[in-house]
Design a protein around this motif. Structure first.
Motif, PDB file in Angstrom:
ATOM      1  N   ASP A 108      55.224 -41.243  -2.671  1.00  0.00           N
ATOM      2  CA  ASP A 108      54.713 -41.357  -1.306  1.00  0.00           C
ATOM      3  C   ASP A 108      53.215 -41.617  -1.326  1.00  0.00           C
ATOM      4  O   ASP A 108      52.513 -41.169  -2.227  1.00  0.00           O
ATOM      5  CB  ASP A 108      54.984 -40.060  -0.526  1.00  0.00           C
ATOM      6  CG  ASP A 108      56.459 -39.900  -0.216  1.00  0.00           C
ATOM      7  OD1 ASP A 108      56.913 -38.739  -0.111  1.00  0.00           O
ATOM      8  OD2 ASP A 108      57.162 -40.912  -0.108  1.00  0.00           O
ATOM      9  N   ILE A 118      49.313 -43.732   7.832  1.00  0.00           N
ATOM     10  CA  ILE A 118      50.531 -44.307   7.259  1.00  0.00           C
ATOM     11  C   ILE A 118      51.023 -43.370   6.174  1.00  0.00           C
ATOM     12  O   ILE A 118      50.354 -43.171   5.150  1.00  0.00           O
ATOM     13  CB  ILE A 118      50.274 -45.711   6.704  1.00  0.00           C
ATOM     14  CG1 ILE A 118      49.723 -46.602   7.817  1.00  0.00           C
ATOM     15  CG2 ILE A 118      51.553 -46.310   6.126  1.00  0.00           C
ATOM     16  CD1 ILE A 118      49.208 -47.929   7.348  1.00  0.00           C
ATOM     17  N   VAL A 119      52.153 -42.774   6.427  1.00  0.00           N
ATOM     18  CA  VAL A 119      52.786 -41.895   5.439  1.00  0.00           C
ATOM     19  C   VAL A 119      54.063 -42.600   5.024  1.00  0.00           C
ATOM     20  O   VAL A 119      55.024 -42.640   5.770  1.00  0.00           O
ATOM     21  CB  VAL A 119      53.136 -40.528   6.045  1.00  0.00           C
ATOM     22  CG1 VAL A 119      53.782 -39.632   4.989  1.00  0.00           C
ATOM     23  CG2 VAL A 119      51.909 -39.860   6.610  1.00  0.00           C
ATOM     24  N   ASP A 120      54.044 -43.159   3.898  1.00  0.00           N
ATOM     25  CA  ASP A 120      55.158 -44.019   3.525  1.00  0.00           C
ATOM     26  C   ASP A 120      55.290 -44.043   2.013  1.00  0.00           C
ATOM     27  O   ASP A 120      54.392 -43.633   1.296  1.00  0.00           O
ATOM     28  CB  ASP A 120      54.903 -45.426   4.052  1.00  0.00           C
ATOM     29  CG  ASP A 120      56.202 -46.164   4.329  1.00  0.00           C
ATOM     30  OD1 ASP A 120      56.158 -47.198   5.003  1.00  0.00           O
ATOM     31  OD2 ASP A 120      57.258 -45.689   3.860  1.00  0.00           O
ATOM     32  N   LYS A 121      56.405 -44.569   1.559  1.00  0.00           N
ATOM     33  CA  LYS A 121      56.521 -44.812   0.123  1.00  0.00           C
ATOM     34  C   LYS A 121      55.489 -45.908  -0.205  1.00  0.00           C
ATOM     35  O   LYS A 121      55.216 -46.787   0.606  1.00  0.00           O
ATOM     36  CB  LYS A 121      57.929 -45.316  -0.198  1.00  0.00           C
ATOM     37  CG  LYS A 121      58.963 -44.207  -0.218  1.00  0.00           C
ATOM     38  CD  LYS A 121      60.097 -44.550  -1.159  1.00  0.00           C
ATOM     39  CE  LYS A 121      60.997 -43.424  -1.537  1.00  0.00           C
ATOM     40  NZ  LYS A 121      60.953 -42.207  -0.807  1.00  0.00           N
ATOM     41  N   ASN A 521      59.354 -30.648   2.793  1.00  0.00           N
ATOM     42  CA  ASN A 521      59.432 -31.866   1.993  1.00  0.00           C
ATOM     43  C   ASN A 521      59.821 -31.545   0.551  1.00  0.00           C
ATOM     44  O   ASN A 521      59.246 -30.663  -0.066  1.00  0.00           O
ATOM     45  CB  ASN A 521      58.060 -32.552   2.026  1.00  0.00           C
ATOM     46  CG  ASN A 521      58.124 -33.986   1.566  1.00  0.00           C
ATOM     47  OD1 ASN A 521      58.756 -34.291   0.569  1.00  0.00           O
ATOM     48  ND2 ASN A 521      57.458 -34.854   2.295  1.00  0.00           N
TER      49      ASN A 521
END
Lengths: 853, 246
Positions: A108, A118-121, A521
């Protein structure tokens, strides 16, 4: 015992039937044996060494990671390659026993851009959706969380890190991973080089060595013992009998191992070899004595006489060897050493039992055959040992002085012994395992973990900043390159997402709010407990010298201790401390980015030249200030964001905008509990206990030997005298280790105790015969010569057969076992030599005190 | 009987004999739960271990309209009070952090991550939409219940490969959902209580169990109000998100 001896002689078939039943029942346990070379499993959960490691592994669901490194001929960061990495990562996670997978495609990322977080892979589900691939590549290469951790600096290597469950044997899981990766590479025709690293893979390599050793060394030691016995007796029957006795004794001992569910470890490889080497001595003495008595007696009479005459000496011999092994068992916290000691002790007892119950019935049933020694006639044999006796008698003073001199030199070299515990020390430097591990260490961070455990209110900014200080100080000490896995960097990233500054927030409320993003998480469970009051920082480090590792572990413990209670100081007062800390943080990042032309002093000078602001109103002011400093830094040192990303640089500079700084040893409690764990700590702890265990085990065996010999010879003085040759032998052993730089590790540490337990036999036989001759009316000189010519041969061949048996371990694939084998050979020869030179010389000097005249 | 009546009777018989299709049942289920134009409620959320005790209780305020628009705000515990999430569409999500007094748009793959430590994902919380992402077929039907198998559509980014849904035939309300990833059952959603208020059904008490983590989340809905013109009141806006919970 007479009734027992009579039964054995009069009822050979029944006795043999009993032997067969014992053999079948006990040896069946061999099929239950399993392998386990995980160093942590060698300690119980309650042991001082094992406790925190087990706790941390269970609490954070972590285990030593499996590292699979791929080296390509082209850039890893190409879509075609990334697709494969993703597939292997996802399918790898489905392997039973794997709880987490980290790779460049499955990580991530948190970014902040103009009001958006933006929290994303790092890579989207569909690689075709990436709009600016070149931009992303530059971003990855500039960020230290990826560059050097998941992608190599040259961009051609990448790693997939697979975390096994602590509930599974990591080495078995590693085997499945290896099988999966190998078949994936083959099925997809990938021209990638694959390197398997991490502790679980090392354990598999160790297991392969153990299995190979067992298959090769047991037949080899049997052959060597057979050869020595045949040269001695020149008779197939006389050769086979002691060998078969010891083989069945060994099989039963290994069966006990299976029944007791004790794992086979690298220690375990040595057990059959040691037992075969040591255990045949009892059979040799019985057969030797039998052939002497048989010349003038009927078989039954001869056998009974042999059993009565040899029982006490071989019992004492077995008990001292038994005591030697038990002293290893009781002196060690390590379960593997304990199990080794216990099973070996069982083996000695089985050898003794079968010597008394197998050899006599077979000799009774097959009485014919004679023993002779090849070219050497009895007369020439007589001449050799008479010469030897005359030599000792004549030069007794010089002999004692010579041995004393050797003892002094050995004592000097004893102080030079190094203690080293490391999985890599099992392997030759040129072995594939060593080369692969070295390659992974040079390309990425390393394979061995050092973990810092803390307990307290993790969601408190003081707590997190304290952790930040500790991890950066430790990183600085380790050279700066290694980057820990820690909640600190996660919260800093999240803060960056909100405020554009990667830093630990100023207050607990902000930290709590940030926690909202990661609550529940999966990816944080290895570093932060679900109740938010325990956390773990993990460093991956390369293999290093014991002294360096020791210093690092000590520093980690010291830092955790110092920062348990802290003082929170206003930034105005803490300016110098802040600058010093920021300098180290920046240098750490420079080291990781391989920018080596900027020194700590350069950074300190730069910081001294910038304006130090006493107060900031808000995050916007802090951000503006940090950006100015960062831009200044880039231009001063001629660097670009491609060399070190703005985010990494801002993080390194971020303490410049902390409202307060943290000093150690204050009044504010931060950590309720702390500890250092991980393989690096385990190695260090084992090294520190080795010396203590060695001393305890030696003291125990010395006591056992003195007590047993005092009982045997009915004299405390004789009990102590019997120790002298063996103490000398142990000193010489340590001297050789110090001189030839043979490390003391958990295998070589057992030498002294085994040497005492096994080597004392020669002293016992010599003293026993000498006492017997004195009691039969001979004067000291006659007794002296007669003892030499009668026991001399037995002692020499006994020591040779035992020593050569140990020497077989020199062919082991495991380096410490090779050292063990050679050293044991030397100790057997030295103890026999001391029994036939030093001991007789001492007896002559002390004859009046011992009443031997 | 004339020919027209016979035709009608045969058509009715035909329809009865073969029942509704899976898609039709799914549509009815979704319709029974989303017939309103908007809804506001208070949710009491309890978290715990399946074979252990209660870990935590939270109070949330929920506002929803249509398929995708939702606002969730935390009333307790104190460490999350006033944190708010605004979902405008499947790709547009905002978060408000009171500690920073900032609203940030969030992009990315959070929608399948667990929502704030619960066993519901961001996508699942306050939503009961499956027809966009799943094809449905009837696998079993008896007097009282229908069992549907929902299979992920080829181009869908839904997390679960397959969902088994048990439906009450009387009112087309879901009774239980079993969620699978490939062949592995991952979560079970059980409807423990439902009520009819005005003309709408409310799932007043539901329980989600995460079979891998052995963890559960129970949600009890209270103070449910429908059709109050939330859109016009500006509830689905960043400004509303910044307001403290009353």
């Amino acid at each position: 015992m007479d009734k027992f001896f009579n039964f054995v002689v009069k009822k050979p078939f029944l006795t043999l039937l009993g032997v067969i039943i014992l053999l079948v029942v006990f040896s069946a346990g061999v099929f239950k044996i399993y392998l386990d070379n995980d160093l942590l499993h060698w300690f119980s959960k309650k042991s001082k060494i094992g406790a925190l490691n087990y706790y941390v592994n269970e609490r954070f669901e972590s285990n030593n990671p499996i590292i699979v490194m791929f080296t390509l001929e082209e850039d890893v960061l190409r879509i075609s390659n990334l697709i494969h990495i993703r597939r292997m990562s996802k399918e790898g996670k489905e392997i039973e026993g794997i709880v987490n997978v980290i790779s460049i495609t499955e990580v991530d990322d948190v970014k902040s851009t103009s009001g958006e977080m933006i929290v994303d892979k790092l890579f989207p589900d569909n690689f075709e959706d990436i709009k600016d691939f070149e931009g992303l590549k530059k971003y990855i290469k500039s960020k230290e969380s990826y560059n050097g951790s998941l992608i190599s600096k040259d961009g051609k290597s990448t790693v997939i890190i697979l975390q096994p469950s602590p509930e599974k044997n990591a080495d078995y899981v590693a085997l499945k991973v290896r099988k999966f990766i190998d078949s994936y590479i083959k099925e997809n025709n990938l021209n990638w080089k694959v390197y398997y690293g991490g502790t679980p893979m090392l354990l598999n390599s160790i297991t392969d060595l153990v299995v190979r050793d067992l298959r090769f060394l047991i037949p080899l030691v049997s052959f060597v013992v057979f050869a020595v016995l045949f040269v001695s007796f020149r008779s197939i029957k006389a050769t086979l009998l002691p060998l078969i006795t010891v083989l069945i004794g060994t099989a039963c001992a290994m069966g006990v191992m299976g029944y007791l569910k004790l794992p086979l470890t690298t220690f375990g490889v040595a057990i059959p070899v040691i037992l075969i080497a040591v255990g045949n001595a009892y059979g040799i003495h019985v057969i030797n004595e039998y052939h002497e008595k048989k010349k003038n007696n009927h078989v039954d009479v001869a056998l009974l006489s042999v059993l009565k005459r040899t029982f006490i000496p071989i019992l004492m011999s077995a008990l001292t060897t038994f005591g030697g092994f038990l002293s290893i068992a009781f002196a060690n916290e390590m379960r593997s050493a304990r199990d080794f000691g216990i099973i070996s002790a069982f083996g000695v007892i089985f050898s003794l039992i079968f010597t008394l119950t197998f050899i006599p019935p077979v000799l009774k049933l097959f009485p014919k055959g004679k023993v002779s020694f090849g070219k050497l006639t009895e007369e020439s044999e007589h001449n050799i040992f008479s010469w030897w006796a005359r030599f000792v008698f004549k030069y007794k003073k010089w002999i004692v002085l010579f041995f004393a001199g050797i003892a002094v030199i050995s004592a000097y070299f004893l102080t030079k012994i190094q203690i080293k515990v490391d999985y890599l020390s099992y392997f030759d430097k040129k072995s594939e395992v060593a080369i692969v591990t070295d390659h992974i260490n040079k390309t990425f961070d390393g394979s061995f973990e050092l973990k810092l455990y803390t307990k307290g209110n993790v969601l408190d900014s003081t707590y997190l900043r304290t952790l930040q200080i500790i991890e950066e100080e430790l990183r600085f000490m380790a050279g700066g390159k290694t980057r820990p896995s820690s909640p600190v960097s996660i919260f800093a990233s999240l803060n960056e997402g909100i405020t554009e500054i990667p830093m630990i927030p100023e207050n607990a409320y902000e930290v709590e709010n940030l926690y909202f993003f990661i609550d529940g998480n999966e990816s944080i469970k290895n570093i932060l407990s679900s109740d938010k009051n325990e956390c773990l920082i993990s460093f991956l480090l390369p293999s290093m010298e014991s002294s360096t590792r020791y210093e690092l572990v000590k520093k980690a413990e010291k830092l955790l201790n110092e920062y348990k209670n802290v003082s929170i100081i206003d930034r105005k007062v803490a300016k110098e401390k802040i600058y010093s800390f920021v300098s180290k943080m920046i240098l750490n990042r420079m080291q990781r980015a391989s920018i080596t032309n900027i020194s700590l002093k350069d950074i300190e000078n730069f910081l001294s030249s910038i304006e130090f602001k006493e107060r900031f109103k808000n995050y916007e002011e802090k951000y503006k200030y940090l950006c100015e400093v960062a831009n200044n830094f880039y231009s001063t040192f001629g660097l670009k964001t491609a060399d070190i990303s703005k985010s990494d640089l801002l993080y390194g500079l971020s303490p410049l905008v902390w409202d307060t700084f943290i000093y150690p040893e204050g009044n504010t409690l931060v950590f309720e509990k702390t500890g250092v764990a991980g393989l690096m700590k385990l190695f260090t702890d084992v090294e520190l206990t080795l010396l203590k265990n060695q001393l305890i085990s030696l003291i125990l065996i010395v006591i056992i030997v003195v007590v047993l010999n005092t009982i045997t010879f009915k004299s405390l003085l004789e009990g102590f005298i019997s120790l002298v040759p063996i103490i000398f032998t142990v000193l010489v052993n340590f001297g050789i280790m110090g001189l030839f730089k043979i490390n003391m590790d958990f295998i070589t540490i057992t030498i002294a105790s085994i040497a005492v337990g096994a080597g004392i036999d020669y002293t016992i036989h010599f003293l026993s015969r000498y006492t017997h001759e004195i009691e039969n009316g001979k004067n000291y000189e006659e007794a002296f010569y007669h003892t030499f010519v009668t026991t001399g041969k037995g002692i020499v061949f006994n020591s040779l057969s035992v020593g050569l048996g140990f020497a077989v371990l020199n062919f082991s694939g495991i380096l410490p076992l090779r050292s063990f084998g050679i050293l044991m050979f030397v100790t057997m020869v030295v103890s026999a030599l001391a029994a036939l030179t030093l001991l007789p010389a001492l007896i002559i000097y002390l004859r009046r005190v011992l009443k031997f005249y | 009987m004339n020919r027209l009546n016979l035709l009608i009777l045969l058509t009715l018989l035909w329809a009865t004999a073969f029942g509704l299709s899976g898609q039709e049942v799914l549509d009815k289920v979704e319709a029974s739960l989303t017939g309103y134009s908007d809804q506001s409620a208070t949710a009491e959320v309890t978290l715990g271990k399946i074979d252990g005790g209660v870990e935590e209780t939270r109070i949330m305020k929920l506002w929803s309209a249509g398929k995708n628009r939702r606002v969730v705000k935390f009333a307790s515990p104190p460490n999350v009070r006033d944190i708010g999430i605004l979902v405008k569409s499947s790709d547009e999500m905002y978060i408000y952090l009171p500690a920073y007094k900032k609203v940030r748009r969030i992009q990315g793959s959070m929608k399948d991550q667990n929502f704030q430590g619960t066993d519901f994902s961001y996508r699942e919380i306050g939503s009961f939409e499956y027809s966009d992402n799943y094809d449905s077929r009837v696998v079993k039907e008896d007097e009282k219940n229908i069992t549907l198998e929902l299979s992920k559509k080829p181009n869908s980014d839904a997390f679960y490969t397959r969902i088994i849904m048990y439906v009450d035939k009387e009112n087309y309300l879901p009774l239980k959902l079993e969620m699978y990833v490939k062949e592995e059952a991952r979560k079970v959603l059980t409807i423990l209580q439902r009520e009819k208020k005005e003309k709408y059904w409310i799932l007043t008490h539901i329980r989600m169990e995460d079979l891998l983590k052995k963890h559960y989340t129970e949600i009890k809905m209270k103070d449910v109000i429908f059709d109050t013109g939330l859109e016009k009141k500006g509830v689905f806006s960043e400004r509303f998100l910044e307001q403290p919970v009353k």
